[in-house]
Design a protein around this motif. Structure first.
Motif, short mmCIF file in Angstrom:
data_model
loop_
_atom_site.label_atom_id
_atom_site.label_comp_id
_atom_site.label_asym_id
_atom_site.label_seq_id
_atom_site.Cartn_x
_atom_site.Cartn_y
_atom_site.Cartn_z
N ARG A 1 0.82 -1.22 0.00
CA ARG A 1 0.00 0.00 0.00
C ARG A 1 0.85 1.27 0.00
O ARG A 1 0.43 2.31 -0.52
CB ARG A 1 -0.94 0.01 1.21
N PHE A 2 2.05 1.21 0.55
CA PHE A 2 2.92 2.38 0.55
C PHE A 2 3.55 2.59 -0.83
O PHE A 2 3.75 3.73 -1.25
CB PHE A 2 4.01 2.23 1.61
N ILE A 3 3.87 1.50 -1.51
CA ILE A 3 4.43 1.61 -2.86
C ILE A 3 3.37 2.11 -3.84
O ILE A 3 3.67 2.90 -4.74
CB ILE A 3 5.00 0.25 -3.31
N LYS A 4 2.14 1.67 -3.65
CA LYS A 4 1.06 2.14 -4.52
C LYS A 4 0.71 3.60 -4.21
O LYS A 4 0.47 4.38 -5.12
CB LYS A 4 -0.18 1.26 -4.34
N GLY A 5 0.66 3.96 -2.92
CA GLY A 5 0.28 5.32 -2.56
C GLY A 5 -1.22 5.52 -2.65
O GLY A 5 -1.97 4.63 -3.07
N LYS A 6 -1.67 6.68 -2.26
CA LYS A 6 -3.09 7.00 -2.30
C LYS A 6 -3.58 7.02 -3.74
O LYS A 6 -3.08 7.75 -4.57
CB LYS A 6 -3.34 8.36 -1.65
N GLU A 7 -4.56 6.15 -4.02
CA GLU A 7 -5.14 6.01 -5.35
C GLU A 7 -4.08 5.73 -6.41
O GLU A 7 -4.18 6.15 -7.55
CB GLU A 7 -5.95 7.26 -5.72
N GLY A 8 -3.00 5.04 -6.01
CA GLY A 8 -1.95 4.66 -6.95
C GLY A 8 -1.01 5.78 -7.33
O GLY A 8 -0.24 5.63 -8.30
N SER A 9 -1.02 6.89 -6.60
CA SER A 9 -0.22 8.05 -6.98
C SER A 9 1.28 7.79 -6.93
O SER A 9 2.03 8.22 -7.83
CB SER A 9 -0.58 9.24 -6.08
N THR A 10 1.75 7.12 -5.89
CA THR A 10 3.19 6.85 -5.77
C THR A 10 3.67 5.92 -6.88
O THR A 10 4.73 6.15 -7.48
CB THR A 10 3.51 6.24 -4.39
N GLN A 11 2.91 4.88 -7.15
CA GLN A 11 3.27 3.95 -8.22
C GLN A 11 3.33 4.66 -9.57
O GLN A 11 4.30 4.49 -10.33
CB GLN A 11 2.25 2.82 -8.27
N LYS A 12 2.34 5.48 -9.88
CA LYS A 12 2.31 6.18 -11.16
C LYS A 12 3.50 7.13 -11.30
O LYS A 12 4.09 7.25 -12.38
CB LYS A 12 1.00 6.96 -11.29
N LYS A 13 3.85 7.80 -10.21
CA LYS A 13 4.96 8.75 -10.26
C LYS A 13 6.27 8.03 -10.56
O LYS A 13 7.07 8.51 -11.39
CB LYS A 13 5.05 9.48 -8.93
N ILE A 14 6.50 6.89 -9.91
CA ILE A 14 7.73 6.14 -10.15
C ILE A 14 7.76 5.61 -11.59
O ILE A 14 8.79 5.68 -12.27
CB ILE A 14 7.85 4.97 -9.15
N GLU A 15 6.64 5.11 -12.06
CA GLU A 15 6.58 4.57 -13.42
C GLU A 15 6.87 5.64 -14.47
O GLU A 15 7.61 5.42 -15.43
CB GLU A 15 5.21 3.94 -13.66
N GLU A 16 6.30 6.82 -14.28
CA GLU A 16 6.48 7.89 -15.26
C GLU A 16 7.90 8.46 -15.21
O GLU A 16 8.50 8.73 -16.25
CB GLU A 16 5.46 9.00 -15.00
N GLU A 17 8.44 8.65 -14.01
CA GLU A 17 9.77 9.24 -13.88
C GLU A 17 10.87 8.28 -14.33
O GLU A 17 11.87 8.71 -14.92
CB GLU A 17 10.02 9.67 -12.44
N MET A 18 10.69 7.00 -14.06
CA MET A 18 11.76 6.02 -14.34
C MET A 18 11.54 5.26 -15.63
O MET A 18 12.41 4.52 -16.06
CB MET A 18 11.88 5.03 -13.17
N GLY A 19 10.39 5.40 -16.26
CA GLY A 19 10.12 4.68 -17.50
C GLY A 19 10.02 3.19 -17.31
O GLY A 19 10.62 2.41 -18.07
N VAL A 20 9.28 2.76 -16.27
CA VAL A 20 9.15 1.34 -15.96
C VAL A 20 7.69 1.01 -15.71
O VAL A 20 6.82 1.89 -15.67
CB VAL A 20 9.96 0.97 -14.70
N LYS A 21 7.43 -0.27 -15.52
CA LYS A 21 6.12 -0.74 -15.12
C LYS A 21 6.29 -1.59 -13.87
O LYS A 21 7.14 -2.49 -13.84
CB LYS A 21 5.45 -1.56 -16.22
N ILE A 22 5.49 -1.31 -12.83
CA ILE A 22 5.55 -2.06 -11.57
C ILE A 22 4.38 -3.03 -11.55
O ILE A 22 3.22 -2.62 -11.63
CB ILE A 22 5.49 -1.12 -10.35
N VAL A 23 4.68 -4.31 -11.45
CA VAL A 23 3.65 -5.35 -11.48
C VAL A 23 3.52 -5.97 -10.08
O VAL A 23 4.49 -6.52 -9.54
CB VAL A 23 4.01 -6.45 -12.50
N PHE A 24 2.31 -5.88 -9.51
CA PHE A 24 2.04 -6.46 -8.20
C PHE A 24 1.46 -7.87 -8.37
O PHE A 24 0.79 -8.15 -9.36
CB PHE A 24 1.06 -5.59 -7.41
N PRO A 25 1.70 -8.75 -7.42
CA PRO A 25 1.19 -10.13 -7.55
C PRO A 25 -0.33 -10.17 -7.45
O PRO A 25 -0.94 -9.36 -6.75
CB PRO A 25 1.85 -10.86 -6.37
#
Length: 476
Positions: A128-152
């Motif tokens: 939940r901390f990696i995802k952030g509120k409404e996925g905000s933290t995950q989206k920020k990392i994906e956009e800044e780093m050019g990656v995709k984070i896949v959760f199980p």
């Protein structure tokens, strides 16, 4: 190919390809652990550099495109009717050109020769901390780093996968995720486990705790003593005096007599009225002092706490279990291989005064006063610190063995305030000198919070025996 503006045709189509497009045809997966071999293939590195130059770090997506024939220089390629149509597009966000197309299930264009991924053992409690509120933290990392984070997809799995077009972006994303985890662990993540010395194995102690709770929750006179001076108790003496005056005054009545149409004669006469006794004032109860059942420690979980731990994945739980088992002989040596007994006597507060108590506990006294129990506990603490399983702030805490009986932090049924408390003056007056008895410490547990075994005690992940345990079993 047909050259056109992205603003007019694609309404702001992003300038780069999706970094983890499901239609990619690639060579065998290049893992993070094998990045040392990437530099040997100069042709592959050149291709990656060109792709990075054209794509950049931004997140980009496929959008449907429809292209018709034109006299403009260039051509449109068609495969099997409308299965795929590709157009050369010049965007206002990139200096290079990219291809956009309409895909179906049978045609999958070759966009890149490689995809890089890295698996991280995180732990479900940190998702939940990696995802952030409404996925905000995950989206920020994906956009800044050019990656995709896949959760199980399964709740039993505790790893995430980072996918990207280069080892560099995958590595930087993993470092960013680790920073997010470190901050959450230090400040926001709750304790998941602790090392305990169970006391609930003694039935006579459980009975005393049950009687203690019932006495407080069921005794309306617990705070009626005038010495308590509770803010929630009203002085009813003035109310009773005023009531008597009102009753006396109600013996006066008004008599009206009509003499004619324009005159009314008013006369006073004494008419006895029925007097009703005042309703007795409501006696205070436990809830008036912030006391309810939820803040009492469950008798079946009664224990002494040696060390609090944050074990956020299976790897750390297994490591902690191994540490506890490995020091069994050292703990027995610290106890001089002799049974250890404690005495619980009275009550005391932690974090607050009696009138605004947050934690109420029974002080612990080692019978014999030899300090053997504290030495054994320190052996346990040192082993977990050396294994890197204790936060720095917890490692600096001085051990104070205590048996908690009430804790305002456990309150349920209403929104708990940050500094929630209860008035313990009445409890202390009644039970402040309570003799809870003498008890044998039989073992040490690695206990998991919020999970309970069949006996009602916290789930035991690992345990080590103390001297005297076997003798007690034979006696029972």
């Amino acid at each position: 190919m047909i050259a056109c503006s992205s603003r007019s045709l694609f309404f702001g189509v992003d300038c780069a390809l999706k970094y983890a497009n499901p239609y990619l045809k690639s060579n065998p997966l290049t893992y993070f652990e094998r990045i040392s071999g990437v530099g040997k293939d100069s042709a592959r590195m050149d291709r990656n550099k060109k792709l990075k130059s054209a794509v950049g770090i931004r997140q980009c997506q496929w959008r449907p495109v429809s292209v018709s024939a034109s006299n403009t220089q260039g051509s449109a390629n068609e495969l099997d009717g409308d299965k795929i149509k590709v157009a050369q597009v010049v965007t206002d966000n990139c200096d290079s050109t990219i291809s956009a197309g309409v895909l179906d299930d049978t045609v999958k264009p070759m966009l890149s020769s490689e995809k890089h991924s890295l698996s991280l053992e995180v732990g479900a409690s940190l998702f939940r901390f990696i995802k952030g509120k409404e996925g905000s933290t995950q989206k920020k990392i994906e956009e800044e780093m050019g990656v995709k984070i896949v959760f199980p997809s399964s709740k039993k799995e505790e790893s995430i996968v980072i996918e990207g077009i280069s080892t560099d972006c995958v590595t930087r994303a993993s470092e960013k995720i680790q920073a997010v985890m470190d901050e959450a662990i230090e400040s926001s993540l709750d304790y998941s486990h602790f090392v305990s010395l169970p006391l609930a194995i003694h039935p006579e102690l459980i009975d005393k705790l049950v009687n203690f709770q019932n006495s407080i929750l069921g005794n309306n006179d617990v705070s009626a003593d005038e010495n308590l001076e509770s803010d929630s108790i009203e002085d009813t003496s003035d109310i009773e005096n005023k009531g008597q005056e009102l009753i006396k005054g109600r013996d006066v009545a008004v008599e009206l007599k009509v003499e004619d149409e324009k005159h009314v004669k008013v006369g006073l006469t004494s008419i006895p009225l029925v007097s009703y006794p005042l309703k007795p004032p409501r006696l205070p109860n436990a809830s008036d002092f912030g006391i309810d059942k939820s803040i009492f420690i469950k008798p079946t979980t009664f224990h002494l706490t040696v060390l609090m731990l944050k074990l956020w994945n299976k790897e750390r739980v297994n490591a902690a279990s191994g540490v506890l088992k490995s020091i069994s002989s050292k703990v027995i040596d610290a106890l001089d291989n002799q049974p250890i007994f404690i005495k619980l006597k009275g009550l005391d507060t932690m974090r607050g005064s009696l009138s605004r108590a947050r934690v109420l506990y029974a002080p612990v006294e080692e019978i014999g006063s030899e300090g053997r129990l504290l030495r054994a506990c320190q052996v346990i603490i040192n082993a977990f610190v050396e294994a890197g399983l204790v936060l720095e702030k917890d490692a600096k805490q001085k051990l104070k063995l205590h048996a908690t009986v009430m804790n305002a932090r456990h309150r349920k049924g209403k929104r708990r305030r940050k500094n929630d408390s209860f008035d313990a003056r009445g409890i202390f007056k009644q039970f402040g000198s309570e003799d809870w008895g003498e008890y044998l410490i039989c073992e040490a547990h690695l206990s998991q919070r919020f999970v309970y075994d069949e006996n009602g005690f916290y789930h035991c992940c690992a345990s080590i025996p103390f001297p005297g345990k076997e003798e007690r079993k034979q006696t029972d």
